[in-house]
Design an enzyme around this catalytic site. Structure first.
Site, PDB file in Angstrom:
ATOM      1  N   GLU A 433       2.395  41.925  13.444  1.00 44.72           N
ATOM      2  CA  GLU A 433       1.215  42.612  13.978  1.00 44.72           C
ATOM      3  C   GLU A 433       1.326  42.731  15.497  1.00 44.72           C
ATOM      4  OE1 GLU A 433      -2.198  40.190  13.300  1.00 44.72           O
ATOM      5  OE2 GLU A 433      -3.470  41.322  14.670  1.00 44.72           O
ATOM      6  N   ASP A 535      -6.531  35.133  12.636  1.00 41.59           N
ATOM      7  CA  ASP A 535      -7.957  35.442  12.809  1.00 41.59           C
ATOM      8  C   ASP A 535      -8.407  36.555  11.847  1.00 41.59           C
ATOM      9  OD1 ASP A 535      -6.714  37.629  13.796  1.00 41.59           O
ATOM     10  OD2 ASP A 535      -7.308  37.322  15.882  1.00 41.59           O
TER      11      ASP A 535
END
Ligand code: 0RA
Length: 669
Positions: A433, A535
């Site tokens: 990511e 997260d």
């Protein structure tokens, strides 16, 4: 004490060999000694109860996970016969059932109509692989008990415990403690069991299946699965968070010379084309097989005949199978004698005779259904025609990509940092990511075996996009070509005039222009590893990626190639060493083990903020990292979950992901 019908029933049991064979080669009987094999033990016992239900003698099955590590299965079937076995009068039929392996199904003929095939190896296998097994029988006016230890040694012989009032309850209770010497791990996973039990309830209309997990207070209430609508309810469940094309769920069944097929179907407005879920004798056939083949072929035929006859095909030559299956959710469930399970994972049904039955039944009943539902039929055909035009557009998009990549020289995306080893099995693709985390990963990796592909921002939600739009998305296109094995479902309906398969070119290593569906043989890496932040955003991206892989490259997940890397959440100092802790649970455990620990805990920020050494040590180094393997046992149930995660309702999706960030339910180590 013993009812008179019992002797002949006991005679039906065919004796083969003892249990040592099972203990010597457990894999032969339950597939593996990993988590799949462990859970197989439960299914084996439950399957026996379901067999009783199919024979019309059982309506309830209760599964309990006890705090002591055992699993208990209670049913209200007839109870295993306890009378003397006619061929071995010294033994009770119960002892024979529990200590001898049985050939080709459990019974030498007259017993049940069908039985669980692959899983029909018998409860004796469970006994063989258990440290302890207690069985209780309610039958013939009494309650009986017997106990085995160490893989089938009799600890307590068959005993009549007490009388049961005439007409009292009958049934079997099996409680077993899986043998820690046999299995890699003996802890049952509740999510895995519930998924399977729910599917069993769907496949056996009106059977009540309950589950509880007494290992934790949160799980100690019964979860009940009972569906009076059977596989029709199954389709409704899978489509629950989708917009459907029409409200009715279609259903038909046909029985012929000891074989039967049952089909339920409904279309939604979604663009996925692989919502066909098939089962043989209650077992998921993820690799498809003859029943699926028959269904696909007849579906394509029936829809084309109907569309043609009603003049609905203006402008479109012929509807391809995949066009018709766009948005389809269908359950095909067959029951047959001696099912042949083939394929890499023994989940492909090989019996040719069932293809004929399913094809004939589908041609006839689906043809009738279309005639009787003109407005639904029109919507189905209109959607298929749209899908057909979109497929043509996708082909053009692929062509364009192919020409472009030909200009580039190589078929690989520019953002990919590839590895050098030629051994696909050891090669790993990290999908990372963000560009900055991608940068750290490139520095930290082992360049020989680890490739890195950074993915920027939120990738396209493929739940809501057709192939042509998907391919125009650069992140998706990069993913497809890096993985190298194409995408989508191979067309399996044997349609010889299928434009897609005719147009196929020999692969040039660039998956984007392979249009024959996903092909595992072209895979460029043995492990595809998702590396996202710990997260909420990270778990959203992970879910998008998983949805994409599930929808477009499902065999990748089914064959265990997809993993999730686990960057740690905390670090702390122990003397001079830094210790990394995966999550809050690991932190709590650490504090329990080190009650005198005084140093601070650092909460690690995003991946991008770790330096290369840290990233290597905590997340990449094969010697230290923890990878979670993504494991889907019941694809149909996962399908429903993904739709819920990826559907139109953005707010409910967000809160769902937030609430479940730490609990991706299809995960297994
Ligand atoms: C052998 C023969 C019969 C039933 C069973 C086994 C049986 C096994 C299990 C395991 C769990 N629950 C079970 N219920 C039944 C036939 C019984 C008859 O004909 O009466």
């Amino acid at each position: 004490m013993v009812d008179s019908a019992e002797s002949y029933e006991a005679a039906d049991i065919t004796v083969l060999e003892g249990l040592e064979a099972v203990r010597r080669r457990p894999g032969m009987y339950i597939g593996s000694t990993g988590p799949a094999g462990l859970h197989h033990l439960v299914y084996e016992v439950v399957d026996n109860a379901v067999d009783e239900a199919m024979a019309g003698h059982c309506t309830e099955v209760d599964v309990t996970l006890h705090a002591d590590g055992s699993c208990e299965v209670v049913d209200n079937g007839r109870g295993i016969p306890v009378g003397p076995h006619p061929e071995m009068p010294d033994l009770s039929a119960l002892e024979v059932v529990m200590t001898m392996l049985h050939a080709g199904g459990k019974f030498g003929g007259s017993g049940y109509k069908v039985s669980g095939g692959l899983h029909g190896v018998g409860v004796s296998v469970v006994n063989a692989l258990s440290e302890r097994l207690q069985v209780e029988i309610r039958r013939g006016g009494s309650r009986w008990a017997m106990c085995f230890v160490d893989g089938g040694d009799v600890e307590a012989p068959l005993q009549e415990v007490e009388d049961v009032p005439a007409g009292g309850p009958t049934g079997t209770t099996v409680r077993f403690w899986p043998d820690a010497k046999v299995f890699d791990e003996v802890e049952f996973q509740a999510a895995r069991l519930t998924e399977r039990l729910q599917v069993m309830a769907f496949l056996n209309a009106d059977l009540r299946v309950r589950f509880r997990d007494l290992r934790s207070p949160a799980g100690s209430d019964w979860t009940t699965f009972r569906y009076s609508g059977g596989i029709g309810d199954f389709v409704r469940h899978v489509n629950a968070s989708r917009e459907t094309l029409f409200s009715e769920v279609g259903y038909f069944h046909q029985e012929e010379s000891d074989q039967e097929v049952e089909v339920a179907f409904q279309w939604s407005t979604a663009y996925n084309t692989d919502g066909l879920y098939s089962f043989a004798n209650g077992i998921t056939t993820t690799e498809g097989g003859m029943h699926e083949e028959g269904f696909r072929k007849a579906l394509t035929g029936a829809a084309n005949r109907y569309a043609d006859r009603k003049g609905l095909l203006r402008g479109v030559a012929n509807l391809q199978g995949e066009d018709i299956r766009e948005g389809l959710t269908a359950i095909v469930s067959v029951r047959l004698h001696e099912p042949q399970f083939e394929g890499q994972t023994k989940s492909k049904l090989g019996n040719v005779s069932i293809r004929t039955l399913v094809e004939r039944a589908t041609n006839r009943h689906l043809g009738d259904w279309l005639e009787e539902h003109p407005s639904e039929a029109r919507r189905i055909v209109t959607k298929a025609a749209e899908a057909s035009r979109a497929r043509e557009a996708a082909r053009a998009a692929r062509e364009a990509t192919r020409r472009k990549s030909a200009l580039n020289g190589a078929g690989l995306p520019g953002k990919l940092t590839d590895c050098t080893s030629g051994d696909i099995d050891e090669n790993e693709l990290y999908i990372v990511e963000g560009d900055s985390a991608g940068g750290s990963a490139k520095k930290a990796r082992d360049p020989r075996t680890m490739a890195v592909l950074p993915i920027r921002g939120k990738i396209l939600n493929v739940e809501r996009a057709r192939a042509d739009r998907m391919l125009r998305n650069s992140e998706i296109a990069a993913l497809i070509s890096a993985i190298g094995a194409g995408f989508g479902v191979p067309d399996g309906d044997g349609d010889s005039d299928d434009a897609e398969s005719k147009g196929r070119r020999p692969g040039n290593g660039n998956g984007v222009d392979s249009n024959g569906g996903f092909d595992l043989n072209k895979l460029r890496y043995g492990k595809i590893i998702l590396l996202c932040d710990a997260d909420v955003d990270g778990s959203h991206i992970r879910t998008l990626l998983l949805t994409f892989l599930f929808r477009q490259m499902r065999p990748l997940i089914e064959e265990g190639h997809v993993y999730i890397a686990q960057p740690p959440l905390y670090s702390t100092e122990v003397g001079r060493n830094k210790v990394y802790l995966k999550d809050d649970r690991a932190k709590t455990e650490f504090l329990t083990d080190h009650p005198k620990h005084r140093s601070e805990f650092q909460r690690l920020k995003g991946l991008g903020e770790m330096d290369a050494d840290e990233l290597w040590e905590t997340t990449l180094d094969p010697a230290q990292r923890t990878l979670l393997r993504v494991d889907i046992e019941e694809a149909a149930v996962a399908d429903a979950v993904f739709s819920q995660l990826m559907g139109d309702d953005v707010e409910s999706r967000k809160s769902f992901i937030q609430a479940n960030a730490g609990d991706v339910r299809f995960l297994d180590i």
